[in-house]
Structure formats: C-alpha cells, structure tokens
Design a protein around this motif. Structure first.
Motif, short mmCIF file in Angstrom:
data_model
loop_
_atom_site.label_atom_id
_atom_site.label_comp_id
_atom_site.label_asym_id
_atom_site.label_seq_id
_atom_site.Cartn_x
_atom_site.Cartn_y
_atom_site.Cartn_z
N UNK A 109 0.92 -1.29 -0.23
CA UNK A 109 0.08 0.04 0.13
C UNK A 109 0.80 1.29 0.00
N UNK A 110 2.09 1.28 0.26
CA UNK A 110 3.08 2.38 0.28
C UNK A 110 4.16 2.69 -0.87
N UNK A 111 3.91 1.64 -1.77
CA UNK A 111 5.10 1.91 -2.80
C UNK A 111 6.53 1.60 -2.28
N UNK A 112 6.51 0.70 -1.19
CA UNK A 112 7.89 0.48 -0.75
C UNK A 112 8.42 -0.31 -1.61
N UNK A 113 9.72 0.22 -2.29
CA UNK A 113 10.55 -0.53 -3.32
C UNK A 113 10.91 -2.04 -2.69
N UNK A 114 10.98 -2.91 -3.76
CA UNK A 114 11.65 -4.25 -3.37
C UNK A 114 13.17 -4.16 -3.31
N UNK A 115 13.67 -5.04 -2.58
CA UNK A 115 15.05 -4.99 -2.48
C UNK A 115 15.90 -5.01 -3.56
N UNK A 116 17.03 -4.16 -3.71
CA UNK A 116 17.79 -3.99 -4.77
C UNK A 116 19.09 -3.21 -4.20
N UNK A 117 19.78 -2.79 -5.34
CA UNK A 117 20.99 -1.98 -5.01
C UNK A 117 20.58 -0.71 -4.37
N UNK A 118 19.49 -0.01 -4.37
CA UNK A 118 19.24 0.96 -3.53
C UNK A 118 18.60 1.02 -2.15
N UNK A 119 18.19 -0.11 -2.23
CA UNK A 119 17.44 -0.49 -0.68
C UNK A 119 17.51 -1.97 -0.24
N UNK A 120 17.96 -2.15 0.98
CA UNK A 120 17.95 -3.52 1.59
C UNK A 120 17.15 -3.27 2.71
N UNK A 121 16.19 -4.35 2.84
CA UNK A 121 15.22 -4.31 4.14
C UNK A 121 15.57 -5.48 4.94
N UNK A 122 15.97 -5.06 6.25
CA UNK A 122 16.13 -6.10 7.22
C UNK A 122 14.86 -6.25 8.10
N UNK A 123 13.79 -7.27 7.97
CA UNK A 123 12.76 -7.18 8.62
C UNK A 123 12.90 -8.20 9.74
N UNK A 124 12.01 -8.06 10.85
CA UNK A 124 12.07 -8.95 11.93
C UNK A 124 13.28 -8.81 12.77
N UNK A 125 13.86 -7.73 12.56
CA UNK A 125 15.27 -7.46 13.43
C UNK A 125 14.94 -6.09 14.24
N UNK A 126 15.40 -6.27 15.68
CA UNK A 126 15.24 -5.08 16.60
C UNK A 126 16.22 -4.13 16.23
N UNK A 127 16.19 -2.84 16.19
CA UNK A 127 17.16 -1.74 15.88
C UNK A 127 18.44 -2.04 16.18
#
Lengths: 529, 171
Positions: free
Chosen positions: A346-364
């Motif tokens: 719903x928020x146009x969050x881009x898929x993982x790629x060279x510009x963005x890597x998402x670490x989900x499920x991890x505490x900061x």
C-alpha cells in the motif's frame, strides 16, 4: 488422566486470554506498560479469586461436575470477550482524543475493561486447578501434595503452550477474534469432557453452545475497532506478532494520503504515503530527515548511505526522492515484518535492490551488530507515540553504538515526539545523545507538528547554528528551512549540560514519558513549543 | 506611479506570503509601533506552526491595546489550536465585546468581524464540550474500575471467610 488434560487446556486458555486481552485493548488503549500492567494485574487477581472459589467448590460432592460447569461458563465468556470488550471500550472513550489527553483514559479505561471483560473468565479458569487436584486426590487416593504437584505441572505446561502459541502462531495467523473463538472452543470441549466424566445432564452444554454461537454472531455485527471519520476509509487491517495494524486512506485534503495506524493511534500514525514520491506536506516530520542535505559540504560526492532504524512502511525512503542529485542507498530495519508487507502493498515500498535493502524482523539494536557501516546518515525513527519509547533504544550505550556506524562527519538524525524543548523526554534523550557522541546536538522543532528532530554530527563537526537561529543552508537543499529559521524553533544541547542521562543500567524513560504528558496536560503547550 | 509600486520595499506580510519567514520576522521587528510589532509577530508565528509563540506575542500586544481586533482574533485562534479552554473562552468573549463596542467599524467590516467572533464562540463551545466529555469519560472509567476492584476484593473476602466453617475432608 483426562482431568489432567483438562487442567492443561485450562492453563493454555488462561494464557491465550491474557495475551489476546492486551491485543483486544490495543486499538483502543495501546499496548503501553500501563495497559500490560493492568491486564496482568487483573488476570492475577482473577486467578487468586478462582483458586479461592475452586477450593470451596472442591469440598462439594462432585468436583468433576463443578469443573465442567466452570469450563463451560469460561467458554461462553471468552467467546463474548471481543464483542463486550469492543463495546465497552467504545462506550468509555470519547471521540477524537489527542494523545496528551488520553493518559488518564488509558490508565482507567484499560483497567475497567479488563476487570469487566477478562476477570470473570480468568476467575472461572482459576477454579480449575483446585477442582482437578481434588478430583485426582479422590480418584487416585493420593495425597493433596501429590495431586497438586501433578496438576500444577500439566497446567503450567499448558500455559507455556498457550503463551508461545498465541504470540507466534494464533494471533498472526488467525487474527484476534478467531484466537478468542479457538480458546472458547477448546474450553467448550474440555467442559463437555468433564461433564461426560461426571455423567452430568447435557442441558448446560447445549445452553453453552447456544451462547457461544450468539456471541460469535454478535461480534460479526459489531466492529471491534474504533470507527473512522467519514473522510477516512480502511484499506487493510492486520494483527501482527507485535501490534494491531490498519491502513487508512484520508481523503480530506487536496490529494489522498495513506496512513499506517498502529494500535490505539489516537492522533498519530506510523507511516504516510502520497502518490508522488518526495517531500510531504507541511507538518510531516519525515521531511526534516532531509535537513543534513541542506548543510552537506559542497565538496561531498553524491553518494549517501543511509541506515534507517524504524523503516515502517518506507516513508523516509520515498521522501529522500526529493533530492534528485543524490545517489542515496538505504538499509532499512523494521521489527515487524507485517509492516514491511503492508508497505510493499500500500505504500510503494520498493523491493530489495541496489538502492534499498530491508532487514525485517530485526530489533534496531540487534541490527547494528549486522550492519557495521559506515553510513553518511543514520535515521532513527523507532519511537512511537510519546508513551512507547523502547528503553534500550535511547541510552548512552545505544547512541555510542550508532556513532560507531557513522562516517567521520556523518549525521545522526532522530525523530522524537514532545511538547517543548524542556520536555523531560526531549531534553533527556538529546543530552544522552550529546554525551554519547561527545558533540553538540541540535534540536529542531518540526513546524505544524508535535515532533522534534535531533541532529548531531560525528567527530564534533560544527552544526549549522548561530546565536539565535539555524544558519542558512550552505547549499540548496530540497527542504526550504522556512519557519525553522525563526527564533524558538531550534536549540543546542551541549554534552556538558546538566540533566538526566539514560543508560542501559538506569533508564527511567517510562517515568519521563508520563511526566512529559502530565506536564503537557497541565500546561497549555499541548501543540506548541 | 507604476515604477514606484514596483520598487517599493516588500512588507513583512508579503515576505510571509512568499514563505520567507526569517525576512518577514526581521521586517516585523523593525515595525516602529509596539502593537504592530506584536501583531506581525503573532501572525508570523501562527503561520509558522507555533501557536504558543503566537499566543504570547498576541497577549504582549493586548497588554497595550486590550481591544485590538486583530490581536484578539489571533490570540483566540492560537488558544483554540492549543486547546487552552480558559484562554479561548477569555479571548473569544473579549473579541465579541470589542466588535460590539467598536464605533469605527464600517458596516461590512462589522459584519465580517461579527461572523469571525461567532465562529470562535462556536469553536470555544465545542472545545468546552469535548473537555467535559473527556472528564466524564475519565470519571466513568475510574468509577467502573474502582467498583470492579472493590467487588472482586469483597467476593474474595466473603469466600475466604467461609473457609473456616467448612468441615468436608480433602479425600
């Protein structure tokens, strides 16, 4: 043996009710320490009453028959909890309450709903152990100690299963209402089994089945979340492992905005989306994460690595698109994978790629161990509302770990809710940050909002500050400084200033948060500086 | 005339309209008259999103000119933003009185100011009603919670009191 299995089911049922109770209250009162405390206290009170009542009933002629009756009663009350809980919470909460006005309501409202909705079924479940002990002692002719030990053993194992099952399986897969219904069904089966063992008449079982069905049907007709104003529409809702989430589209403005609301929300939101990427309208603090770009050295190259702690649905990443000349790359850390999923939907969050890597499920804080950096900028956006700042994400040690991941001269930017520069939370977190980095911290008020942006540079590089206001930008940034240049919109905090410093060992952040809201409620600075 | 108009220096209001807050602030500070200075500062801070600063600036001006319509208007709006019920009630009432007693207003101006004062009075009533509803809700929740706690303790005490009178054996 069957009565022991019944004790295990009752133990599991108690924990399912307790954990699901917090989630049932979440859309109305949140899941702050106050709410957790109230729910745990009520369940403990209920269990103590249940033990007492169960002890009395155990002295009767047929403890197994009484056991069945208690379980059937609990099944009916657990099935009715979503309907009754939501109706009572709705009746207790007036419409459109701002966060700073809600503290007393949260405290007393969550306690009242817990007492009315969860105390009766938990008390009935509390009667199970004494009744099973008695039944076992009579049937096996063993000592009370032996029967008690066996009963508590299986009951506690059942509770253990209930805890893990509810948090990790039931709530994320079945959702809140069905979790309650599953608990109710288990208790019905256990109750029916006990009635069968006692050769009791079936009338009570039939009546319980009818009441459970009525409660389930009633809940389908009544919303279990706060109603939205006319100009807002719910696009999606989800119960994640961590929180109650909903995506809402607001059509009151010139263009539609999507908001990700978490738990009670009140007047706040966790992520925001507008159709075009870039800066958001005035009043959205995400824009202020771009402030370092206005003061970036002219000789600095276009590469800009950003670590986003508290990625949410990716609003910060889309906001950086306002700076066209920047070659930005992001590592985004988000504790709740369901938030990332909603972000992509719903928020146009881009898929993982060279510009963005998402670490989900991890505490900061854990993520810092796997992301050594160095980064040009760290965005810290993990503080939700004003009453839910994680204690381990605002301490001296945490800020020191952040500093270690910054390039020399790199920027730490943190969003913080507050009610003024002297707000206990704002001043304590800013001073803690200044001490950890051994550098000045600049606090900038976000115009039209209740947010403050903390900015600090690694290595003691100068901050853009003159005696009265922010200095003009050294280069044209995407964000016009506008009102931030006025006196009263920024303040410097020196590392050697006096005040509270938060550490891993002593971090009274909850006390500071309550004091902050209490002071705001008493004063007239709820929306001001 | 056209040339003169083109080269005339911009006012703080024009700077503010263009989003040049610091320039507007500097020009406002250069206003010779203290009331005009307060009025300009209140307007700039209000537009900048600082209602408390705007209220302080407006009240500073009102100390010198208690019936200044623009200052009363800005003070009421800022108090409403801050949800400061006492401030909103006080400034809104003063604005209504000042509009009614101002002999220098043209009829169209009077109409406009009266409408503004009525709107503020309505918003103030809504703020008061919301505060009352909140207070009632807190009292209701607190009453229910305390009643629930008391009932639970009474039930427990009653059952515990009967324990001593039981003679049934355990097994």
């Amino acid at each position: 043996m069957l009565v022991l299995a019944i004790a295990a089911v009752a133990g599991a049922g108690t924990m399912i009710v307790e954990l699901a109770a917090v989630r049932l209250l979440a859309p109305w009162f949140g899941t702050s320490l106050v709410v957790w405390t109230n729910v745990i206290a009520v369940v403990l009170l209920a269990l103590s009453l249940g033990y007492l009542i169960g002890g009395r009933l155990a002295a009767g002629s047929d403890p197994v028959r009484a056991l069945g009756r208690m379980l059937l009663g609990a099944a009916v009350l657990v099935a009715g909890a979503p309907l009754l809980g939501a109706a009572l919470a709705r009746a207790l909460l007036p419409e459109r309450v701002a966060l700073h006005q809600a503290v007393e309501l949260v405290r007393w409202g969550s306690l009242a709903v817990s007492l009315v909705v969860f105390l009766p079924p938990a008390a009935l479940l509390g009667t199970v152990c004494p009744l099973v002990v008695e039944a076992l002692a009579r049937a096996r002719r063993i000592s009370a100690g032996g029967a008690g030990g066996a009963t508590l053993f299986v009951s506690t194992l059942g509770s253990l299963l209930g805890v893990f099952g509810t948090s990790h399986v039931l709530l994320p897969t079945l959702g809140l209402q069905r979790t309650f219904y599953l608990a109710s069904a288990l208790l019905l089966v256990a109750g029916a089994l006990a009635r069968w063992l006692a050769r009791a008449p079936r009338m009570e079982l039939v009546a319980s089945l009818f009441l459970v069905a009525a409660a389930v049907a009633g809940a389908r007709l009544s919303p279990v979340r706060p109603a939205l104003p006319d100009e807002r529409e719910e696009l999606a809702s989800r119960e994640s492992t961590y929180q109650s989430l909903r995506v809402v589209e607001d059509r009151s403005g010139v263009e539609p905005l999507r908001l990700l609301q978490v738990n009670e929300g009140f007047d706040s939101f966790q992520s925001v989306w507008r159709q075009s990427a870039g800066l958001l309208p005035d009043g959205f603090y995400y824009n202020d994460f771009l402030l370092p770009l206005s003061w970036r050295e002219r000789e600095a190259g276009p590469e800009w690595r950003v670590l986003v702690l508290g990625l949410g649905a990716g609003t910060v990443v889309r906001t950086f698109a306002a700076e066209k000349e920047l070659d930005a790359s992001f590592v985004g850390v988000e504790l709740d994978p369901a938030v990332v999923e909603l972000g992509r939907e719903y928020f146009d969050l881009a898929p993982d790629g060279p510009g963005l890597r998402v670490l989900s499920g991890l505490d900061a804080r854990l993520a810092l161990r796997v992301e050594p950096g160095p980064f040009e900028q760290i965005v810290l956006d993990c503080y939700s509302n004003q009453v839910e700042i994680p204690a381990h994400l605002c301490t001296l040690e945490f800020f020191a770990e952040l500093a270690a991941r910054l390039r020399e001269g790199g920027w730490l930017t943190a969003n913080l809710g507050g009610f003024g520069f002297d707000d206990p939370v704002v001043s304590a977190v800013a001073l803690t940050c200044a001490r950890a980095l051994d550098a000045r911290v600049l606090i900038v008020r976000v115009p039209q909002a209740r947010n403050y942006m903390l900015l600090a540079r690694k290595g003691g590089r100068e901050l853009p500050w003159s005696s009265a206001a922010l200095a003009d930008a050294t280069r044209d940034g995407p964000l016009a400084l506008g009102p931030r240049l006025l006196p009263g919109f920024a303040r410097l905090v020196e590392p050697d200033d006096e005040g509270d410093v938060l550490t891993d060992d002593l971090c009274p952040i909850e006390t500071l948060q309550l004091r902050s809201i209490e002071e705001a409620r008493r004063g007239r600075r709820a929306s001001g500086s | 005339m056209l040339l003169l108009a083109q080269t005339a220096p911009e006012t703080w209001r024009e700077k503010l309209e263009r989003g040049q807050f610091s320039d507007a602030w500097a020009l406002a500070g250069a206003e010779g008259d203290a009331i005009g200075r307060s009025s300009a500062r209140a307007e700039i801070l209000y537009r900048a999103g600082d209602p408390l600063g705007a209220l302080d600036a407006a009240e500073e001006g009102l100390a010198r000119a208690p019936e200044h319509l623009e200052l009363l208007h800005r003070a009421t709006a800022a108090a409403l933003w801050l949800e400061d019920l006492d401030g909103a009630r006080d400034h809104s009432a003063r604005l209504s009185r000042a509009v009614a007693t101002n002999a220098f207003l043209a009829s169209s101006e009077r109409e406009e100011w009266t409408r503004a004062a009525e709107r503020f009075a309505l918003l103030t009533r809504e703020l008061r009603d919301a505060a009352k509803a909140r207070a009632k809700a807190i009292a209701r929740a607190r009453g229910l919670a305390l009643f629930g706690l008391l009932a639970a303790v009474c039930v427990g005490a009653r059952i515990a009191g009967r324990y001593g009178r039981s003679s049934s054996p355990v097994s």
